[in-house]
Design a protein around this motif. Sequence first.
Motif, PDB file in Angstrom:
ATOM      1  N   GLY A  89       3.005  -4.627  -8.669  1.00 30.22           N
ATOM      2  CA  GLY A  89       2.673  -3.906  -9.713  1.00 30.22           C
ATOM      3  C   GLY A  89       1.162  -3.781 -10.021  1.00 30.22           C
ATOM      4  O   GLY A  89       0.557  -3.794 -10.930  1.00 30.22           O
ATOM      5  N   ARG A  90       0.512  -3.424  -8.741  1.00 30.26           N
ATOM      6  CA  ARG A  90      -0.994  -3.150  -8.568  1.00 30.26           C
ATOM      7  C   ARG A  90      -0.889  -1.818  -7.928  1.00 30.26           C
ATOM      8  O   ARG A  90      -0.199  -1.380  -7.159  1.00 30.26           O
ATOM      9  N   SER A  91      -2.127  -0.982  -8.267  1.00 29.33           N
ATOM     10  CA  SER A  91      -2.328   0.197  -7.681  1.00 29.33           C
ATOM     11  C   SER A  91      -2.890   0.207  -6.304  1.00 29.33           C
ATOM     12  O   SER A  91      -3.364  -0.944  -5.897  1.00 29.33           O
ATOM     13  N   VAL A  92      -2.559   0.956  -5.448  1.00 33.70           N
ATOM     14  CA  VAL A  92      -2.839   1.161  -4.104  1.00 33.70           C
ATOM     15  C   VAL A  92      -4.208   1.424  -4.109  1.00 33.70           C
ATOM     16  O   VAL A  92      -4.997   0.811  -3.377  1.00 33.70           O
TER      17      VAL A  92
ATOM     18  N   ARG B 255      -3.524 -12.203  -3.265  1.00 31.03           N
ATOM     19  CA  ARG B 255      -2.421 -13.055  -3.519  1.00 31.03           C
ATOM     20  C   ARG B 255      -1.002 -12.232  -3.267  1.00 31.03           C
ATOM     21  O   ARG B 255      -0.388 -12.692  -2.522  1.00 31.03           O
ATOM     22  N   ALA B 256      -0.858 -11.208  -4.091  1.00 24.51           N
ATOM     23  CA  ALA B 256       0.250 -10.353  -3.835  1.00 24.51           C
ATOM     24  C   ALA B 256       0.671  -9.957  -2.560  1.00 24.51           C
ATOM     25  O   ALA B 256       1.839  -9.958  -2.044  1.00 24.51           O
ATOM     26  N   ALA B 257      -0.430  -9.548  -1.719  1.00 26.06           N
ATOM     27  CA  ALA B 257      -0.395  -8.982  -0.343  1.00 26.06           C
ATOM     28  C   ALA B 257       0.127 -10.248   0.556  1.00 26.06           C
ATOM     29  O   ALA B 257       1.021  -9.838   1.474  1.00 26.06           O
ATOM     30  N   LEU B 258      -0.575 -11.349   0.388  1.00 23.31           N
ATOM     31  CA  LEU B 258      -0.110 -12.539   1.187  1.00 23.31           C
ATOM     32  C   LEU B 258       1.317 -12.764   0.726  1.00 23.31           C
ATOM     33  O   LEU B 258       2.161 -13.187   1.835  1.00 23.31           O
TER      34      LEU B 258
ATOM     35  N   GLY C 180      -5.389  -4.614   4.004  1.00 21.75           N
ATOM     36  CA  GLY C 180      -5.024  -3.271   4.463  1.00 21.75           C
ATOM     37  C   GLY C 180      -3.716  -3.042   5.154  1.00 21.75           C
ATOM     38  O   GLY C 180      -2.948  -2.193   5.053  1.00 21.75           O
ATOM     39  N   HIS C 181      -3.431  -4.270   5.926  1.00 21.49           N
ATOM     40  CA  HIS C 181      -2.088  -4.176   6.683  1.00 21.49           C
ATOM     41  C   HIS C 181      -0.696  -4.192   5.657  1.00 21.49           C
ATOM     42  O   HIS C 181       0.093  -3.320   5.775  1.00 21.49           O
ATOM     43  N   ALA C 182      -0.842  -4.918   4.704  1.00 24.82           N
ATOM     44  CA  ALA C 182       0.237  -4.943   3.627  1.00 24.82           C
ATOM     45  C   ALA C 182       0.378  -3.608   2.899  1.00 24.82           C
ATOM     46  O   ALA C 182       1.505  -3.309   2.695  1.00 24.82           O
ATOM     47  N   VAL C 183      -0.808  -3.046   2.684  1.00 24.81           N
ATOM     48  CA  VAL C 183      -0.761  -1.827   1.950  1.00 24.81           C
ATOM     49  C   VAL C 183      -0.203  -0.708   2.866  1.00 24.81           C
ATOM     50  O   VAL C 183       1.147  -0.044   2.238  1.00 24.81           O
ATOM     51  N   LYS C 184      -0.710  -0.704   3.989  1.00 26.12           N
ATOM     52  CA  LYS C 184       0.001   0.327   4.790  1.00 26.12           C
ATOM     53  C   LYS C 184       1.489  -0.092   5.246  1.00 26.12           C
ATOM     54  O   LYS C 184       2.261   1.082   5.435  1.00 26.12           O
ATOM     55  N   ASP C 185       1.835  -1.207   5.267  1.00 26.97           N
ATOM     56  CA  ASP C 185       3.340  -1.581   6.055  1.00 26.97           C
ATOM     57  C   ASP C 185       4.122  -1.246   4.815  1.00 26.97           C
ATOM     58  O   ASP C 185       5.201  -0.651   5.026  1.00 26.97           O
ATOM     59  N   LEU C 186       3.964  -1.647   3.306  1.00 31.05           N
ATOM     60  CA  LEU C 186       4.739  -1.192   2.319  1.00 31.05           C
ATOM     61  C   LEU C 186       4.702   0.295   2.114  1.00 31.05           C
ATOM     62  O   LEU C 186       5.893   0.844   1.568  1.00 31.05           O
ATOM     63  N   GLY C 187       3.589   0.989   2.317  1.00 26.88           N
ATOM     64  CA  GLY C 187       3.425   2.066   1.638  1.00 26.88           C
ATOM     65  C   GLY C 187       3.109   2.344   0.239  1.00 26.88           C
ATOM     66  O   GLY C 187       3.357   1.199  -0.566  1.00 26.88           O
TER      67      GLY C 187
ATOM     68  N   THR D 252       5.565  -0.785  -6.630  1.00 22.80           N
ATOM     69  CA  THR D 252       6.805  -1.541  -6.982  1.00 22.80           C
ATOM     70  C   THR D 252       6.959  -2.789  -6.825  1.00 22.80           C
ATOM     71  O   THR D 252       7.154  -3.719  -7.871  1.00 22.80           O
ATOM     72  N   HIS D 253       6.453  -3.399  -5.731  1.00 25.86           N
ATOM     73  CA  HIS D 253       6.650  -4.905  -5.406  1.00 25.86           C
ATOM     74  C   HIS D 253       5.576  -5.754  -6.095  1.00 25.86           C
ATOM     75  O   HIS D 253       5.769  -6.848  -6.412  1.00 25.86           O
TER      76      HIS D 253
END
Length: 391
Positions: free
Chosen positions: A317-320, A356-359, A301-308, A314-315
């Motif tokens: 390739g996965r949907s929010v 994995r992508a978030a980490l 959740g933090h990774a999604v929020k931090d990146l926007g 973009t980073h």
Amino acid sequence: MNADVSGRLLDAVKASDELGVERSLALGADPNASLGRTHGSALAFAAGNGDLRIVRLLLKGGADIGTSDPRILSPLRHAIKGSHPAVTRLLLEQGALDREPADPDGVLADALSAVCHVPQAPALEIVRMLLAHGAHPQPGSRASLVGAVELRAAPAVARILVEAGDDPNQRRGDGTPVLVLSARRGDTAVVDQLLQAGADVDAVDAKGWTALMHAVERDEQDVVSVLLLAGADIEKANADGVTAKELAKGWQRKRIRILLGERVVGMDHAQIPRSVMGIRATGYRLAGDHGTFGRWAQVLGHAVKDLGSEEWETHTGRSVDSAIALVRRFSGEPQPVPNASWYALDVTADELSILRAALLELAYGSPGAMPVDVSRDEIIDMYEELDRRIN
């Protein structure tokens, strides 16, 4: 000899009764009395139990240190299988090795098996003893290094064997070099030990495959690095005319292609003959406690929020939406496993790739804030642990 007294001797041996053994022998008990094929002689039974003092008494009383029946384990082999170094040393000093019957497995194979199946310091000490007393594989048995690798022995075993003079270029019965066997199993430490001991880095098996080729095909990146540092020939071709570089391209091993010196790699491919079946899981069962699943939900959740939203997609390739749905699953769907102390959650390979992508982004992406109470080092540890388990 008195059968009743011999019976009391066997009872005393089974009970580890040192005084009873001494008295029975003094009354004329047969020191070679047998407990049957499974347990062998009284001496064999005592050796298997590690009863050093009783072993001494039986030997002093005239017990036969060997066995005339190759189907019955000798006292020495009972001591080895029980991992009793003190008894093993005494029997070796009394010449037990010379009394071993011709056996295709041999005492050294017994010792290697013991140290692999129950890895303990005493078992390793026994391997050293046997080598020091000149134990060698018998004709028709596996060469000792080959046997150790096939049994997945710890690297310390291979080191001891090499130090004792085993040939690092040993081959299995079908001609496969022990270096190739180690590379195929991903035994990085053993591969390095063999190379340091003088193994031919480019030795080939019956089909002309080198250790490097096998490591490339199995995506054993650490083994590939060790072989390359030892000077492995990346242009050497196997019997089909295929090189390690072509194997890496055919299997789309992008990381290994970089290790092999390519600067730009993509998803291009090559038609190659393959020696293994590729296997990739499409689903996984995750296991942990509520805290573990909660931590993963927090990090994702933090990774999604931090990146926007835009930068996340973009980073990674996965949907929010997929990432947020996985956060909810981690938070609310793990179920207790019957007859176990953990919880489980079934996820798809695509869902696991989102985590994995978030980490990866948090560990090695642009510097940013970390989740509350989680350091970047912890994120890196989480990423590397997940990556190791799914690849």
